[in-house]
Design an enzyme around this catalytic site. Structure first.
Site, PDB file in Angstrom:
ATOM      1  N   ASP A 202       0.465  -1.344  -0.260  1.00  0.00           N
ATOM      2  CA  ASP A 202       0.196   0.068   0.510  1.00  0.00           C
ATOM      3  C   ASP A 202       0.232   1.496   0.050  1.00  0.00           C
ATOM      4  O   ASP A 202       1.744   1.188   1.041  1.00  0.00           O
ATOM      5  CB  ASP A 202      -1.213  -0.181   1.287  1.00  0.00           C
ATOM      6  CG  ASP A 202      -1.897   1.484   1.525  1.00  0.00           C
ATOM      7  OD1 ASP A 202      -3.136   0.837   0.328  1.00  0.00           O
ATOM      8  OD2 ASP A 202      -1.705   2.520   2.380  1.00  0.00           O
ATOM      9  N   GLU A 244       1.041  -0.645  -5.627  1.00  0.00           N
ATOM     10  CA  GLU A 244      -0.211   0.415  -5.285  1.00  0.00           C
ATOM     11  C   GLU A 244       1.381   1.956  -5.002  1.00  0.00           C
ATOM     12  O   GLU A 244       1.371   2.138  -4.435  1.00  0.00           O
ATOM     13  CB  GLU A 244      -0.965   0.189  -4.058  1.00  0.00           C
ATOM     14  CG  GLU A 244      -1.813   1.451  -4.438  1.00  0.00           C
ATOM     15  CD  GLU A 244      -2.111   2.731  -3.262  1.00  0.00           C
ATOM     16  OE1 GLU A 244      -3.715   3.120  -3.164  1.00  0.00           O
ATOM     17  OE2 GLU A 244      -1.725   2.146  -2.327  1.00  0.00           O
TER      18      GLU A 244
END
Ligand code: GLC
Length: 544
Positions: A202, A244
């Site tokens: 993330d 990401e």
């Protein structure tokens, strides 16, 4: 499964939220036991990898991306044993599991932060990024523009500011500190040892800060990722990192390194351009972005998607393009959030089945591993009256009964209201009713996935874009070994004809893949095709 360790290349990934999938104990929120009961549905759909949103202990102020314990399960979602059982059951069905590794920040409730803020002398102090003034790192942009005014927040306990790229309750970890890197590796090891197959990293562009820079994509950030990859490779095999990094293609390219950093990265800029192309009825946005997309190492793969759990992000478009997207897709301004649009696929396509099919047809035939968002396979709607991004995270609609078959709880007890309007509501849109009909979106999606998986040309092949004069038609050839597939899509709302220059494949016979029918052989003349509104063809080219 692939056997060469590159399983993620041949994967069709399904993203879901444990909380929103199936509530088997009637407390109003889904949990691992519920999800395990639905694995047959997912296996029947044909997906072979799941990506789960965060399910760790958390105050849930960012739906679990605010983690307060990295190596446990949120009690509302079950126990570590429940998770192990889910993992085994997935693997038994040939389904890989990808979980979230949120490295950039923790919750402010995490014991690490509680210790760090307790005094300036605490040994954990240096695990976070502190300052006595807000003047540092001024060139870093604010990401959650609708809620945050600064990347610094005041800590009244230790009387100084701490750095946060997302919500102010998510302090950023300090990756200049080797102890933090070690801690990140320990978390990674914990989940890989348990059997998790891949980790979505993330918010990776923001790991490290340096004065005078945007604090994004810094070389030091890549060093951290290379370090983690090296450790993972030394200890495990066949594990996958998915980055990401919501950045331009040339910056995302860096996250693959020389094949020694991340195995996969999302192709963020492609996604809004697919929406633009279908709205403009012109292939240009898609062709342009592929031209700007660099080659990646042979073991790496793009992750491509239409929608996910966040707003449809418009960070990777120009200001002009963003205005266009808002005008066309967010006329109701409640649909806007930060730099994006909080809607699901079906409402974005105005409920038009042909457009939904075309978008999925593009997704499944373009280079990269496709990622489906739960509920989009039945055309679920959204609720823009819920706060933040909650409107695209409502309960899965299983049938037309009590709470859409999601839960036995009192409707008031559900973690989120169910979509109930006459168009997208659970009585009209649900798995049970679509399972009964061959022509439902669900049945069609199943066929599409099966076809996609029938040939590695889609998952591993090269792409060559053709340039027919009619710019409303997008055509490309995918090629892998001696297999060739021609994909032709009409992006417009009206019937179109296109003449394709296929001279190089003269003598081949196009076989339409959905029906298996033969089309006329390719000869000397340009190959003429006519397509109805939003129609597309996939042809296998067979040599005579
Ligand atoms: C990522 C997630 C998003 C989350 C943010 C902060 O962008 O996709 O949902 O809010 O990170 O962790």
């Amino acid at each position: 499964m692939a056997g060469d360790g590159l399983w993620y290349k041949d994967a069709v990934i399904y993203e879901l939220h444990v909380r929103g999938f199936y509530d088997s104990d009637g407390n109003g929120a889904g949990e691992f036991r519920g999800l395990t009961l639905k694995l047959d549905y997912l296996s029947d759909l044909g997906v072979n990898a799941l990506w789960l949103l965060p399910f760790y202990p958390s105050p849930l102020r960012d739906d679990g991306y605010d983690i307060s314990d990295y190596t446990n399960i949120h009690p509302a979602y079950g126990t570590l044993d429940d998770f192990r059982m889910f993992l085994d059951e997935s693997h038994r069905r040939g389904i890989r599991v990808i979980t979230e590794l949120v490295l950039n920040h923790t919750s402010d409730q995490h014991p690490w932060f509680q210790q760090a803020r307790s005094s300036r002398e605490n040994p954990r102090r240096d695990w976070y990024v502190w300052s006595d003034s807000v003047e540092r790192y001024k060139q870093a942009r604010i990401i959650f523009t609708d809620t945050e005014l600064s990347n610094w927040a005041w800590d009244p306990v230790s009387k100084s500011y701490y750095w946060h790229r997302f919500f102010s309750h998510q302090p950023d970890l300090n990756f200049d500190n080797p102890a933090v890197r070690e801690a990140a590796w320990e978390v990674m090891k914990f989940w890989f040892e348990m059997g998790v197959d891949g980790l979505r990293l993330d918010a990776v562009p923001y790991l490290v800060e340096r004065e005078g820079t945007s604090c994004e994509n810094l070389p030091e950030t890549h060093d951290v990722l290379k370090y983690l990859r090296r450790r993972a490779d030394e200890t495990f095999s066949e594990k996958m990192f998915l980055a990401e990094a919501n950045q331009w293609p040339r910056d995302v390219r860096q996250y693959f390194g020389d094949g020694d950093e991340c195995h996969m990265a999302f192709h963020f800029p492609l996604m809004p351009r697919m929406f633009m192309a279908i709205r403009l009825e012109d292939r240009k946005p898609i062709v342009d972005i592929f031209q700007q997309t660099p080659e990646i190492p042979a073991t790496c793969q793009w992750g491509i998607f239409l929608r996910n759990h966040d707003e449809l992000t418009l960070e990777m478009v120009t200001d002009e393009e963003r205005d266009y997207m808002y005008d066309e897709f967010a006329r109701d301004t409640r649909a806007k959030l930060n730099l994006g649009i909080r809607r699901r696929l079906a409402p974005l396509m105005e409920g038009d089945r042909r457009r939904v099919e075309l978008m999925n047809g593009l997704l499944m035939s373009m280079p990269g591993t496709p990622i489906l968002y739960y509920g989009d396979e039945i055309g679920m709607g959204d609720n823009i009256y819920l706060g933040d991004r909650n409107g695209v995270r409502t309960p899965m609609q299983w049938n037309g009964g009590w709470n859409a078959g999601f839960s036995n709880a009192d409707p008031e007890q559900l973690y989120s209201p169910i979509i109930s309007n006459p168009v997208y509501g659970y009585q009209a849109v649900n798995v049970e009713s679509q399972r009964r009909y061959d022509h439902s979106l669900l049945s069609w999606t199943k066929r599409l996935i099966r076809l996609r998986k029938s040939s590695r040309v889609f998952s591993r092949g090269t792409m060559e874009i053709l340039k027919p004069q009619n710019h409303r038609v997008l055509a490309y050839i995918r090629e892998f070994g001696n297999e060739r597939v021609l994909v032709v899509s009409n992006l417009s709302s009206q019937a179109q004809a296109a003449e394709l220059d296929l001279k190089r494949w003269k003598g081949s016979i196009p076989i339409e893949m959905f029906g298996g029918n033969l089309f006329p052989p390719i000869g000397d003349l340009p190959y003429l095709l006519t397509l109805g509104p939003y129609q597309f063809y996939w042809f296998r080219l067979r040599r005579l």
